[in-house]
Scaffold this active site. Structure first.
Site, mmCIF file in Angstrom:
data_model
loop_
_atom_site.group_PDB
_atom_site.id
_atom_site.type_symbol
_atom_site.label_atom_id
_atom_site.label_comp_id
_atom_site.label_asym_id
_atom_site.label_seq_id
_atom_site.Cartn_x
_atom_site.Cartn_y
_atom_site.Cartn_z
ATOM 1 N N ASP A 163 38.787 -61.655 16.967
ATOM 2 C CA ASP A 163 37.334 -61.862 16.978
ATOM 3 C C ASP A 163 36.594 -60.580 17.349
ATOM 4 O O ASP A 163 37.207 -59.536 17.592
ATOM 5 C CB ASP A 163 37.031 -63.017 17.956
ATOM 6 C CG ASP A 163 35.872 -63.880 17.508
ATOM 7 O OD1 ASP A 163 35.057 -63.421 16.713
ATOM 8 O OD2 ASP A 163 35.784 -65.039 18.000
ATOM 9 N N GLU A 196 35.056 -60.660 12.091
ATOM 10 C CA GLU A 196 33.862 -59.923 12.544
ATOM 11 C C GLU A 196 32.627 -60.406 11.794
ATOM 12 O O GLU A 196 31.625 -59.709 11.743
ATOM 13 C CB GLU A 196 34.065 -58.404 12.507
ATOM 14 C CG GLU A 196 34.568 -57.812 11.211
ATOM 15 C CD GLU A 196 33.510 -57.775 10.148
ATOM 16 O OE1 GLU A 196 33.402 -58.800 9.435
ATOM 17 O OE2 GLU A 196 32.808 -56.758 10.012
ATOM 18 N N TRP A 197 32.750 -61.615 11.190
ATOM 19 C CA TRP A 197 31.623 -62.358 10.625
ATOM 20 C C TRP A 197 30.950 -61.648 9.446
ATOM 21 O O TRP A 197 29.762 -61.873 9.162
ATOM 22 C CB TRP A 197 30.591 -62.677 11.717
ATOM 23 C CG TRP A 197 31.216 -63.069 13.009
ATOM 24 C CD1 TRP A 197 32.142 -64.051 13.200
ATOM 25 C CD2 TRP A 197 30.997 -62.480 14.301
ATOM 26 N NE1 TRP A 197 32.513 -64.110 14.523
ATOM 27 C CE2 TRP A 197 31.815 -63.159 15.220
ATOM 28 C CE3 TRP A 197 30.177 -61.447 14.764
ATOM 29 C CZ2 TRP A 197 31.861 -62.838 16.581
ATOM 30 C CZ3 TRP A 197 30.217 -61.129 16.116
ATOM 31 C CH2 TRP A 197 31.042 -61.823 17.011
ATOM 32 N N GLY A 198 31.694 -60.760 8.785
ATOM 33 C CA GLY A 198 31.128 -60.049 7.638
ATOM 34 C C GLY A 198 30.219 -58.898 8.033
ATOM 35 O O GLY A 198 29.576 -58.282 7.179
ATOM 36 N N ASP A 218 29.538 -68.460 12.031
ATOM 37 C CA ASP A 218 30.319 -69.702 12.155
ATOM 38 C C ASP A 218 29.736 -70.846 11.328
ATOM 39 O O ASP A 218 28.523 -71.011 11.227
ATOM 40 C CB ASP A 218 30.375 -70.132 13.625
ATOM 41 C CG ASP A 218 31.242 -69.200 14.449
ATOM 42 O OD1 ASP A 218 31.663 -68.144 13.934
ATOM 43 O OD2 ASP A 218 31.493 -69.525 15.622
HETATM 44 C C1 GLA Z 1 33.519 -66.939 17.387
HETATM 45 C C2 GLA Z 1 34.309 -67.204 16.113
HETATM 46 C C3 GLA Z 1 34.724 -68.661 16.077
HETATM 47 C C4 GLA Z 1 35.546 -68.996 17.317
HETATM 48 C C5 GLA Z 1 34.762 -68.663 18.568
HETATM 49 C C6 GLA Z 1 35.611 -68.780 19.815
HETATM 50 O O1 GLA Z 1 32.299 -67.626 17.367
HETATM 51 O O2 GLA Z 1 33.580 -66.858 14.974
HETATM 52 O O3 GLA Z 1 35.455 -68.951 14.901
HETATM 53 O O4 GLA Z 1 36.754 -68.280 17.269
HETATM 54 O O5 GLA Z 1 34.264 -67.326 18.533
HETATM 55 O O6 GLA Z 1 34.910 -68.460 20.970
#
Ligand code: GLA
Length: 402
Positions: A163, A196-198, A218
């Site tokens: 993450d 890293e969410w893109g 998310d």
């Molecule tokens: C981030 C990630 C999620 C999850 C949470 C855990 O938000 O994007 O998929 O792993 O952390 O805290």
């Protein structure tokens, strides 16, 4: 010019539509930048992850129970393999800096848990973070990457989700490269999941670094909309619609884990969720309570015809081929020259959606056999086009084969 700035400049010049098996090239390429992947995840990984349903409420009984349920429900037979513990398993580091599990939640230790998961014929996944702390505030791997990789390998870990919280001014490329090299140095096969969410467009640079990369923030268990830092299904889908060219065997776009069965959507919407994930060649990581599934949810998650599209050996992800208001067509080429096609109705009432062969890149006169992957039946063969009535928020998903 700093290396990262130079890379950014280069990437901005890269057309998004080009097939991008891109790694930085030229004299500024770090000497250790891998020129090939780890050979894992030749088809999108399938498994289960704790986060969407259980969040921080994880312990060894839950994980053992999930492994048991994965086998007992037939999910394993349908192809699901990885049992992944997301955030909050961590305890403290020991005097030498090696991470330990939370002794109350995981009293038997991670090696024993990994052994249990393996004894079921399944694989063991775990979670960490490139920064100083995980998103839930547990110890991150920053400065301990090689030590953590060694520890995971000792525990028999087969999959690491990594993450991006508490990373300050860290650079995504450098941070994920460091952990990729640390995992490689263990000599163990460990699927590497970038999360890293893109934020740095990893589809442009992570082909040989990770096996999957999150493309968005998310997923929320809702059809559409923004919910704090989470977004609904259709929002995730829209952000992924153009990314298909960047996926391929060993390196997949990850539009996040499945919310199917968590209660925020109706069955029709969950069917749409699963269909689109298969279309996008997305990892299929179930995120529900496996031990307590309704028959409808079980039927969705174990639909082998849809799973076969996800796992198609060509590894060519699909995308949005056509759109008119709330009517959409998605398609992907399949091994052997066929197509998987989704007619998607985002509207509030049922409507007819049609697709013609030209839109799918097929000669207009070709006669194609049509198979409905949710009704599990053959439809009349079609020449030139295919139409169907599609329920609100639903799909008709077919394969076309010549
Ligand atoms: C981030 C990630 C999620 C999850 C949470 C855990 O938000 O994007 O998929 O792993 O952390 O805290």
């Amino acid at each position: 010019m700093r290396l990262s700035a130079l890379l950014c400049a280069l990437l901005l010049l890269t057309p998004l539509t080009a097939r991008a098996d891109i790694v930085p090239t030229g004299t500024d390429r770090p000497a250790e930048w891998p020129t090939e992947g780890n050979g894992l995840a030749q088809t999108p990984p399938m498994g289960w992850n704790t986060w969407n349903k259980f969040a921080c409420d994880v312990n060894e009984q839950l994980i053992r129970g999930a492994a048991d349920a994965m086998v007992a429900t037939g999910m394993k037979d349908a192809g699901y393999e990885y049992i992944v513990i997301d955030d909050c398993w961590h305890g403290e580091r020991d005097a030498d800096g090696f991470i330990q599990p939370d002794p109350v939640r995981f009293p038997s230790g991670m090696k024993a848990l990994g052994d249990y998961i393996h004894s079921k014929g399944l694989k063991f996944g775990i979670y960490s973070d490139a920064g100083t702390k995980t998103c839930a505030g547990r110890p991150g791997s920053r400065g301990h990457e090689y030590q953590d990789a060694i520890q995971y390998a000792r525990w028999g870990v087969d999959y690491l989700k990594y993450d991006w919280c508490s990373t300050g001014t860290q650079d995504q490329r450098a941070s994920y490269l460091t952990m990729a090299l640390a995992l490689k140095a263990t000599g163990r096969d460990i699927v590497f999941s970038l999360c890293e969410w893109g934020s740095s467009q990893p589809w442009l640079w992570a082909t040989h670094i990770g096996n999957l990369w999150r493309t968005t923030g998310d997923i929320h268990d809702a059809w559409a909309g923004k919910f704090d830092y989470r977004i609904g299904l259709m929002d995730i889908v829209d952000l992924n619609a153009e990314l298909a060219p960047f996926a391929g065997p060993g390196h997949w776009n990850d539009p996040d884990m499945l919310q199917i069965g968590n209660g925020g959507m109706i069955t029709e919407e969950y069917r749409t969720h699963f269909s689109l994930w298969a279309m996008m060649a997305a990892p299929l990581m179930a995120g529900n309570d496996l031990a307590n599934m309704t028959p409808e949810i079980h039927e969705i998650l174990t639909n082998r015809e849809v799973i076969a599209v996800d796992q198609d050996a060509l590894g060519h992800a699909g995308g949005r081929t056509w759109k008119d208001g709330d009517k959409e067509v998605w398609s992907r080429p399949l091994v052997g020259g066929g197509r998987a096609v989704i007619l998607l109705n985002r509207g509030e009432t049922a409507q007819t959606i049609s697709v013609d062969w030209e839109t799918l890149g097929l000669p207009a006169a070709t006669r194609m056999a049509v198979r409905d992957l949710w009704a599990h039946r053959d439809l009349p063969a079609s020449r030139g086009s295919f139409s169907a009535q599609v329920p609100s928020h639903g799909v008709v998903m077919v394969t076309l084969k010549g």
